[in-house]
Design a protein around this motif. Structure first.
Motif, PDB file in Angstrom:
ATOM      1  N   ARG A   1      15.177 -39.738 -91.001  1.00 61.71           N
ATOM      2  CA  ARG A   1      14.559 -39.504 -92.589  1.00 61.71           C
ATOM      3  C   ARG A   1      13.181 -38.947 -92.296  1.00 61.71           C
ATOM      4  O   ARG A   1      12.496 -39.639 -91.500  1.00 61.71           O
ATOM      5  N   ILE A   2      12.660 -38.103 -93.202  1.00 58.87           N
ATOM      6  CA  ILE A   2      11.375 -37.669 -93.129  1.00 58.87           C
ATOM      7  C   ILE A   2      10.519 -38.500 -94.421  1.00 58.87           C
ATOM      8  O   ILE A   2      11.150 -38.168 -95.318  1.00 58.87           O
ATOM      9  N   GLU A   3       9.532 -38.758 -94.203  1.00 59.14           N
ATOM     10  CA  GLU A   3       8.772 -39.314 -95.141  1.00 59.14           C
ATOM     11  C   GLU A   3       7.107 -38.876 -94.934  1.00 59.14           C
ATOM     12  O   GLU A   3       6.950 -38.645 -93.793  1.00 59.14           O
ATOM     13  N   SER A   4       6.270 -39.071 -95.889  1.00 58.21           N
ATOM     14  CA  SER A   4       4.963 -38.873 -95.607  1.00 58.21           C
ATOM     15  C   SER A   4       4.170 -40.031 -95.976  1.00 58.21           C
ATOM     16  O   SER A   4       4.695 -41.003 -96.644  1.00 58.21           O
ATOM     17  N   PHE A   5       3.043 -40.124 -95.188  1.00 57.10           N
ATOM     18  CA  PHE A   5       2.349 -41.627 -95.684  1.00 57.10           C
ATOM     19  C   PHE A   5       0.691 -41.196 -95.338  1.00 57.10           C
ATOM     20  O   PHE A   5       0.447 -40.224 -94.711  1.00 57.10           O
ATOM     21  N   GLN A   6       0.017 -42.131 -96.138  1.00 60.57           N
ATOM     22  CA  GLN A   6      -1.564 -41.825 -95.618  1.00 60.57           C
ATOM     23  C   GLN A   6      -1.943 -43.287 -95.416  1.00 60.57           C
ATOM     24  O   GLN A   6      -1.313 -44.424 -95.805  1.00 60.57           O
ATOM     25  N   GLY A   7      -3.118 -43.593 -95.014  1.00 63.91           N
ATOM     26  CA  GLY A   7      -3.716 -44.908 -94.899  1.00 63.91           C
ATOM     27  C   GLY A   7      -3.052 -45.136 -93.447  1.00 63.91           C
ATOM     28  O   GLY A   7      -2.689 -44.588 -92.591  1.00 63.91           O
ATOM     29  N   LEU A   8      -3.164 -46.691 -93.155  1.00 58.97           N
ATOM     30  CA  LEU A   8      -2.938 -47.221 -91.776  1.00 58.97           C
ATOM     31  C   LEU A   8      -1.116 -47.184 -91.596  1.00 58.97           C
ATOM     32  O   LEU A   8      -0.373 -47.480 -92.291  1.00 58.97           O
ATOM     33  N   LEU A   9      -1.093 -46.816 -90.276  1.00 60.22           N
ATOM     34  CA  LEU A   9       0.304 -46.653 -89.901  1.00 60.22           C
ATOM     35  C   LEU A   9       1.152 -47.860 -90.107  1.00 60.22           C
ATOM     36  O   LEU A   9       2.206 -47.946 -90.678  1.00 60.22           O
ATOM     37  N   VAL A  10       0.305 -49.163 -89.632  1.00 58.01           N
ATOM     38  CA  VAL A  10       1.013 -50.375 -89.955  1.00 58.01           C
ATOM     39  C   VAL A  10       1.493 -50.871 -91.351  1.00 58.01           C
ATOM     40  O   VAL A  10       2.576 -51.670 -91.488  1.00 58.01           O
ATOM     41  N   ASP A  11       0.506 -50.334 -92.236  1.00 52.43           N
ATOM     42  CA  ASP A  11       1.038 -50.542 -93.532  1.00 52.43           C
ATOM     43  C   ASP A  11       2.249 -49.938 -94.103  1.00 52.43           C
ATOM     44  O   ASP A  11       2.997 -50.334 -94.638  1.00 52.43           O
ATOM     45  N   PHE A  12       2.485 -48.593 -93.593  1.00 50.17           N
ATOM     46  CA  PHE A  12       3.428 -47.782 -93.827  1.00 50.17           C
ATOM     47  C   PHE A  12       4.880 -48.329 -92.983  1.00 50.17           C
ATOM     48  O   PHE A  12       5.800 -48.591 -93.842  1.00 50.17           O
ATOM     49  N   CYS A  13       4.615 -48.693 -91.944  1.00 47.62           N
ATOM     50  CA  CYS A  13       5.907 -49.443 -91.264  1.00 47.62           C
ATOM     51  C   CYS A  13       6.186 -50.744 -92.032  1.00 47.62           C
ATOM     52  O   CYS A  13       7.487 -51.127 -91.986  1.00 47.62           O
ATOM     53  N   ARG A  14       5.132 -51.407 -92.359  1.00 48.57           N
ATOM     54  CA  ARG A  14       5.697 -52.775 -93.168  1.00 48.57           C
ATOM     55  C   ARG A  14       6.472 -52.217 -94.343  1.00 48.57           C
ATOM     56  O   ARG A  14       7.535 -53.009 -94.757  1.00 48.57           O
ATOM     57  N   GLY A  15       6.010 -51.349 -95.088  1.00 49.15           N
ATOM     58  CA  GLY A  15       6.449 -50.845 -96.089  1.00 49.15           C
ATOM     59  C   GLY A  15       7.981 -50.201 -96.120  1.00 49.15           C
ATOM     60  O   GLY A  15       8.935 -50.315 -96.903  1.00 49.15           O
ATOM     61  N   ILE A  16       8.465 -49.831 -94.821  1.00 55.88           N
ATOM     62  CA  ILE A  16       9.798 -49.368 -94.732  1.00 55.88           C
ATOM     63  C   ILE A  16      10.612 -50.272 -93.731  1.00 55.88           C
ATOM     64  O   ILE A  16      11.680 -49.960 -92.971  1.00 55.88           O
TER      65      ILE A  16
END
Length: 158
Positions: free
Chosen positions: A61-76
């Protein structure tokens, strides 16, 4: 999690994404939103190209993110970042990022050697060659090639 700017997506990116999809139950491709960097394609256009390019994979699946990669990883709930490495210079940079990511959030990084067919390939190089009329058709999917030609023809007309 396979992060990047994907401006545009190349066959090298797709090789890494495809290989990751065989290793993991689900792969999230994260398109980085970088407000300080103007891309050739908008984030929405990059997401659309990636969705078309990866449509054959049932677990991507494709999503966009901004900010820290680790924060995005935590969120998903992504515990692993997959990064393709083309050369030693990539490793030097990516190792520091991997060490920071594990220190910040316990997110592991899997380094995947790039297929030798794509070891020299980058989005920047594809854009540069296409800008000057070179043939990048072996390096990107057909729909990306068409988008590059359309965008660069508009840019040249201005």
């Amino acid at each position: 999690m396979c992060p990047g700017s994907f401006d545009p997506v190349t066959n090298g990116h797709l090789d890494v994404i495809g290989r990751a999809s065989r290793l993991f139950d689900e792969v999230v491709v994260g398109v980085l939103v970088n407000q300080s960097k103007a891309g050739l394609f908008t984030v929405d256009e990059r997401i659309a190209m990636l969705r078309e390019s990866t449509g054959g994979y049932g677990n991507v699946r494709i999503e966009s993110f901004q900010g820290l990669l680790v924060d995005f990883c935590r969120g998903i709930d992504a515990a692993v970042v997959v990064k393709g490495l083309r050369a030693v210079s990539d490793f030097d940079y990516e190792l520091k990022m991997a060490q920071m990511n594990i220190g910040l959030a316990g997110v592991e990084t899997l380094f995947m050697p790039t297929n030798p067919l794509y070891s020299y390939l980058s989005s920047s190089l594809v854009k540069e060659v296409a800008k000057w009329g070179g043939d990048v058709s072996p390096h990107v999917p057909d729909h990306v090639l068409a988008a590059l030609r359309d965008r660069l023809a508009v840019d040249r007309a201005v």
